[in-house]
Motif scaffolding. Structure first.
Motif, PDB file in Angstrom:
ATOM      1  N   SER A 135      -4.431   7.703  -4.850  1.00  0.00           N
ATOM      2  CA  SER A 135      -5.451   7.630  -5.966  1.00  0.00           C
ATOM      3  C   SER A 135      -5.125   6.509  -6.863  1.00  0.00           C
ATOM      4  O   SER A 135      -4.376   6.722  -7.652  1.00  0.00           O
ATOM      5  CB  SER A 135      -5.782   8.881  -6.483  1.00  0.00           C
TER       6      SER A 135
ATOM      7  N   GLY B  10      -2.079  11.678  -2.277  1.00  0.00           N
ATOM      8  CA  GLY B  10      -1.999  10.540  -1.303  1.00  0.00           C
ATOM      9  C   GLY B  10      -1.548  11.203  -0.085  1.00  0.00           C
ATOM     10  O   GLY B  10      -1.670  12.424   0.186  1.00  0.00           O
ATOM     11  N   THR B  11      -1.293  10.272   1.083  1.00  0.00           N
ATOM     12  CA  THR B  11      -1.070  10.694   2.226  1.00  0.00           C
ATOM     13  C   THR B  11       0.363  10.400   2.422  1.00  0.00           C
ATOM     14  O   THR B  11       0.995   9.196   2.306  1.00  0.00           O
ATOM     15  CB  THR B  11      -1.736  10.007   3.284  1.00  0.00           C
TER      16      THR B  11
ATOM     17  N   ASN C  25       1.049  -1.306  -0.015  1.00  0.00           N
ATOM     18  CA  ASN C  25      -0.015   0.017   0.061  1.00  0.00           C
ATOM     19  C   ASN C  25       0.780   1.243  -0.006  1.00  0.00           C
ATOM     20  O   ASN C  25       0.468   2.228   0.312  1.00  0.00           O
ATOM     21  CB  ASN C  25      -0.950   0.073   1.281  1.00  0.00           C
TER      22      ASN C  25
ATOM     23  N   GLN D 107      -1.221  15.549   3.767  1.00  0.00           N
ATOM     24  CA  GLN D 107      -2.162  14.890   2.564  1.00  0.00           C
ATOM     25  C   GLN D 107      -1.803  15.783   1.306  1.00  0.00           C
ATOM     26  O   GLN D 107      -1.752  17.117   1.298  1.00  0.00           O
ATOM     27  CB  GLN D 107      -3.407  15.510   2.904  1.00  0.00           C
TER      28      GLN D 107
ATOM     29  N   THR E  43       0.724   6.676   1.117  1.00  0.00           N
ATOM     30  CA  THR E  43      -0.323   5.617   1.177  1.00  0.00           C
ATOM     31  C   THR E  43      -1.531   6.495   0.687  1.00  0.00           C
ATOM     32  O   THR E  43      -1.465   7.600   0.598  1.00  0.00           O
ATOM     33  CB  THR E  43      -0.476   5.141   2.689  1.00  0.00           C
ATOM     34  N   ASP E  44      -2.508   5.647   0.661  1.00  0.00           N
ATOM     35  CA  ASP E  44      -3.986   6.149   0.375  1.00  0.00           C
ATOM     36  C   ASP E  44      -3.686   6.806  -1.312  1.00  0.00           C
ATOM     37  O   ASP E  44      -4.450   8.030  -1.458  1.00  0.00           O
ATOM     38  CB  ASP E  44      -4.477   7.179   1.094  1.00  0.00           C
TER      39      ASP E  44
END
Length: 110
Positions: free
Chosen positions: A100, A67-68, A15, A42, A97-98
């Motif tokens: 898109s 993303g983070t 991830n 962020q 992480t996170d």
């Protein structure tokens, strides 16, 4: 999976997406003498990841994805020349992480 965008490599593992400069960008900017990373946790696509001063130019590194930020290459703050290394264990900028999926999948394959 390795993608490219904004003269950056984006390597996806589990991830985490690790962002580093491509050899082309490293060559174009010359020896890095200073790096200052964003304090934002962020990132949106087109946000600045870092401000770099190098022998050939001064530039902002712009994120090609949303993303983070989970980690920055803090070692590069004290030793910015490591960003010129060919070793991916040294030359990375940030880890996200996170990310898109839409942003990542739209990038060119490396």
């Amino acid at each position: 999976m390795l993608k490219t965008g904004n003269y950056l490599f984006l390597e996806k593992g589990d991830n985490i997406v690790t962002i580093s400069m491509t050899p082309e960008l490293q060559d174009d900017i010359g020896t890095v003498g200073f790096v200052e990373f964003t304090e934002e946790k962020q990132l949106k696509k087109e946000d600045a990841i870092a401000h770099i001063e190098a022998s050939k130019t001064v530039l902002e590194i712009i994120s090609p994805v949303t993303g983070t930020v989970v980690e920055i290459n803090e070692a590069a703050i004290d030793n910015p020349k490591m960003l010129n290394s060919a070793d991916t264990a040294e030359n990375w900028l940030v880890k996200l992480t996170d990310v898109s999926s839409e942003d990542f999948d739209s990038l060119a394959d490396a």
